[in-house]
Every structure is written in C-alpha cells, then in structure tokens.
Design an enzyme around this catalytic site. Structure first.
Site, PDB file in Angstrom:
ATOM      1  N   ARG A 174       0.834  -1.203   0.000  1.00  0.00           N
ATOM      2  CA  ARG A 174       0.000   0.000   0.000  1.00  0.00           C
ATOM      3  C   ARG A 174       0.873   1.260   0.000  1.00  0.00           C
ATOM      4  O   ARG A 174       1.893   1.314   0.694  1.00  0.00           O
ATOM      5  CB  ARG A 174      -0.939   0.005   1.211  1.00  0.00           C
ATOM      6  CG  ARG A 174      -1.923  -1.149   1.149  1.00  0.00           C
ATOM      7  CD  ARG A 174      -3.150  -0.973   2.030  1.00  0.00           C
ATOM      8  NE  ARG A 174      -3.900  -2.234   2.056  1.00  0.00           N
ATOM      9  CZ  ARG A 174      -4.769  -2.621   1.120  1.00  0.00           C
ATOM     10  NH1 ARG A 174      -5.034  -1.838   0.088  1.00  0.00           N
ATOM     11  NH2 ARG A 174      -5.374  -3.791   1.211  1.00  0.00           N
ATOM     12  N   ASP A 175       0.431   2.253  -0.784  1.00  0.00           N
ATOM     13  CA  ASP A 175       1.143   3.527  -0.822  1.00  0.00           C
ATOM     14  C   ASP A 175       1.048   4.206   0.547  1.00  0.00           C
ATOM     15  O   ASP A 175      -0.015   4.197   1.189  1.00  0.00           O
ATOM     16  CB  ASP A 175       0.545   4.434  -1.911  1.00  0.00           C
ATOM     17  CG  ASP A 175       1.475   5.585  -2.268  1.00  0.00           C
ATOM     18  OD1 ASP A 175       2.016   5.578  -3.381  1.00  0.00           O
ATOM     19  OD2 ASP A 175       1.655   6.487  -1.422  1.00  0.00           O
ATOM     20  N   ILE A 176       2.132   4.802   0.986  1.00  0.00           N
ATOM     21  CA  ILE A 176       2.190   5.422   2.307  1.00  0.00           C
ATOM     22  C   ILE A 176       1.325   6.694   2.381  1.00  0.00           C
ATOM     23  O   ILE A 176       0.904   7.102   3.467  1.00  0.00           O
ATOM     24  CB  ILE A 176       3.667   5.730   2.676  1.00  0.00           C
ATOM     25  CG1 ILE A 176       3.853   5.822   4.173  1.00  0.00           C
ATOM     26  CG2 ILE A 176       4.180   6.966   1.965  1.00  0.00           C
ATOM     27  CD1 ILE A 176       5.312   5.818   4.612  1.00  0.00           C
ATOM     28  N   VAL A 236      10.194   8.199  -6.977  1.00  0.00           N
ATOM     29  CA  VAL A 236      10.994   7.048  -6.560  1.00  0.00           C
ATOM     30  C   VAL A 236      11.479   6.323  -7.812  1.00  0.00           C
ATOM     31  O   VAL A 236      10.671   5.879  -8.651  1.00  0.00           O
ATOM     32  CB  VAL A 236      10.169   6.089  -5.673  1.00  0.00           C
ATOM     33  CG1 VAL A 236      11.001   4.859  -5.321  1.00  0.00           C
ATOM     34  CG2 VAL A 236       9.699   6.796  -4.409  1.00  0.00           C
ATOM     35  N   HIS A 280       7.535   1.427 -10.806  1.00  0.00           N
ATOM     36  CA  HIS A 280       6.345   0.988 -10.072  1.00  0.00           C
ATOM     37  C   HIS A 280       5.089   1.412 -10.806  1.00  0.00           C
ATOM     38  O   HIS A 280       5.102   2.399 -11.550  1.00  0.00           O
ATOM     39  CB  HIS A 280       6.347   1.554  -8.644  1.00  0.00           C
ATOM     40  CG  HIS A 280       6.518   3.041  -8.578  1.00  0.00           C
ATOM     41  ND1 HIS A 280       7.755   3.646  -8.666  1.00  0.00           N
ATOM     42  CD2 HIS A 280       5.622   4.052  -8.473  1.00  0.00           C
ATOM     43  CE1 HIS A 280       7.611   4.962  -8.601  1.00  0.00           C
ATOM     44  NE2 HIS A 280       6.315   5.241  -8.497  1.00  0.00           N
ATOM     45  N   HIS A 340       1.093   2.360 -10.065  1.00  0.00           N
ATOM     46  CA  HIS A 340       0.092   2.715  -9.061  1.00  0.00           C
ATOM     47  C   HIS A 340      -1.240   2.090  -9.473  1.00  0.00           C
ATOM     48  O   HIS A 340      -1.726   2.344 -10.583  1.00  0.00           O
ATOM     49  CB  HIS A 340      -0.121   4.231  -9.015  1.00  0.00           C
ATOM     50  CG  HIS A 340       1.081   5.043  -8.659  1.00  0.00           C
ATOM     51  ND1 HIS A 340       1.226   5.658  -7.427  1.00  0.00           N
ATOM     52  CD2 HIS A 340       2.188   5.382  -9.364  1.00  0.00           C
ATOM     53  CE1 HIS A 340       2.361   6.341  -7.408  1.00  0.00           C
ATOM     54  NE2 HIS A 340       2.959   6.197  -8.565  1.00  0.00           N
TER      55      HIS A 340
HETATM   56  P1  5GP Z   1       6.026   8.299  -8.012  1.00  0.00           P
HETATM   57  O1  5GP Z   1       5.735   9.774  -7.813  1.00  0.00           O
HETATM   58  O2  5GP Z   1       7.501   8.021  -8.031  1.00  0.00           O
HETATM   59  O3  5GP Z   1       5.289   7.711  -9.174  1.00  0.00           O
HETATM   60  O4  5GP Z   1       5.378   7.590  -6.752  1.00  0.00           O
HETATM   61  C1  5GP Z   1       6.066   7.274  -5.592  1.00  0.00           C
HETATM   62  C2  5GP Z   1       5.037   6.829  -4.588  1.00  0.00           C
HETATM   63  O5  5GP Z   1       5.707   6.174  -3.537  1.00  0.00           O
HETATM   64  C3  5GP Z   1       4.243   7.981  -3.957  1.00  0.00           C
HETATM   65  O6  5GP Z   1       2.852   7.792  -4.197  1.00  0.00           O
HETATM   66  C4  5GP Z   1       4.602   7.889  -2.472  1.00  0.00           C
HETATM   67  O7  5GP Z   1       3.510   8.178  -1.617  1.00  0.00           O
HETATM   68  C5  5GP Z   1       5.071   6.462  -2.322  1.00  0.00           C
HETATM   69  N1  5GP Z   1       6.061   6.245  -1.274  1.00  0.00           N
HETATM   70  C6  5GP Z   1       7.193   6.969  -1.070  1.00  0.00           C
HETATM   71  N2  5GP Z   1       7.880   6.469  -0.037  1.00  0.00           N
HETATM   72  C7  5GP Z   1       7.186   5.381   0.404  1.00  0.00           C
HETATM   73  C8  5GP Z   1       7.402   4.454   1.475  1.00  0.00           C
HETATM   74  O8  5GP Z   1       8.384   4.502   2.209  1.00  0.00           O
HETATM   75  N3  5GP Z   1       6.473   3.485   1.643  1.00  0.00           N
HETATM   76  C9  5GP Z   1       5.373   3.386   0.827  1.00  0.00           C
HETATM   77  N4  5GP Z   1       4.511   2.392   1.094  1.00  0.00           N
HETATM   78  N5  5GP Z   1       5.139   4.249  -0.175  1.00  0.00           N
HETATM   79  C10 5GP Z   1       6.026   5.238  -0.388  1.00  0.00           C
END
Ligand code: 5GP
Ligand code: ZN
Length: 120
Positions: free
Chosen positions: A31-33, A98, A102, A104
């Site tokens: 799950r997203d944080i 990140v 990944h 979503h």
């Molecule tokens: P991006 O913007 O790279 O597509 O999405 C990165 C996602 O990773 C964001 O939705 C953010 O909330 C999530 N995220 C960042 N750090 C962590 C973490 O330590 N644990 C979890 N579960 N999600 C994370």
C-alpha cells in the site's frame, strides 16, 4: 540486483516496513504510504529497474506479471467492476519521485479526468 539507497529495494528486503498485499518470486505489491484514493497500491518488480526508460526485452515477462497482479488485486480489493486506473510515472515531467519502476493501482472512488487540465 538490489540498489542499497533505494527505498523500494529496502521494502523488498524487509529493512523498512511495507504493508504488503501481494508477493511472488518476481513481484511485490504494497500500500502507498500517502494514498490518493481508497485503494492505492504500488506494484513493483523485485529487480531494481529505475524507470520505464531502463526496461529491457528480458523484463517483458515481469511486466506482464505485474499486469496480472494488478488484475488480481483489483478483484481482491473490490474495484474490478467499479473500475480503476493503473499509472506509471516516468522521469521528471512524468512526476516520478521514486526511481524503482512501479505501477500505481488506484480506485475506490471516481478518479475523474486522466489529468488536471492546464494551459499547454
Ligand atoms: P512516483 O511519484 O515516483 O510515481 O510515486 C512514488 C510513490 O511512492 C508515492 O505515491 C509515495 O507516496 C510512495 N512512497 C514513497 N515512499 C514510500 C514508502 O516509504 N512506503 C510506501 N509504502 N510508499 C512510499
Ligand atoms: Zn530499487
């Protein structure tokens, strides 16, 4: 295979916690944080691939497994029929934060338009 400074590699390794909802030999979902919808799950390959730009032909199978994991998770989370969105952000203007590839999985409410409309 794992990148020592990568937060998602640390979740795979178990050195930082993650609320895991799916795991196979090559794929992990958690799950997203900071959820943006009632269902917000991140689905990743266990192999450290930084972004879409780094995918190689040999990664095709694991990306297929991620799609099937998304389908299964949507069913399990009760959003298969109501609908959902699967998103990959790539690079700076794609909004990637990140750099471990990944996807979503988002659902559980009407998600609206694909993008917030802004002047081009
Ligand atoms: P991006 O913007 O790279 O597509 O999405 C990165 C996602 O990773 C964001 O939705 C953010 O909330 C999530 N995220 C960042 N750090 C962590 C973490 O330590 N644990 C979890 N579960 N999600 C994370
Ligand atoms: Zn990583």
């Amino acid at each position: 295979m794992h990148s020592p400074d990568c937060i998602f590699c640390k979740i795979i390794a178990g050195t930082i916690p993650g609320q895991k909802v799916f795991e196979s030999d090559r794929v992990l979902a958690f799950r997203d944080i900071a959820p943006a919808a009632p269902v917000h799950i991140l689905i990743i390959p266990k192999k450290h691939i930084p972004s879409m730009n780094d995918l190689a032909a040999e990664d095709a199978a694991v990306i297929g497994e991620i799609m099937l994991a998304a389908q299964q998770l949507a069913r399990e989370e009760g959003i298969a029929e109501s609908g959902y969105r699967l998103i990959n952000n790539c690079g700076k203007e794609g909004g990637q934060v990140v750099y471990h590839i990944h996807f979503h999985l988002l659902g559980g409410r009407p998600l609206g338009e694909l993008l917030a409309r802004q002047a081009l």
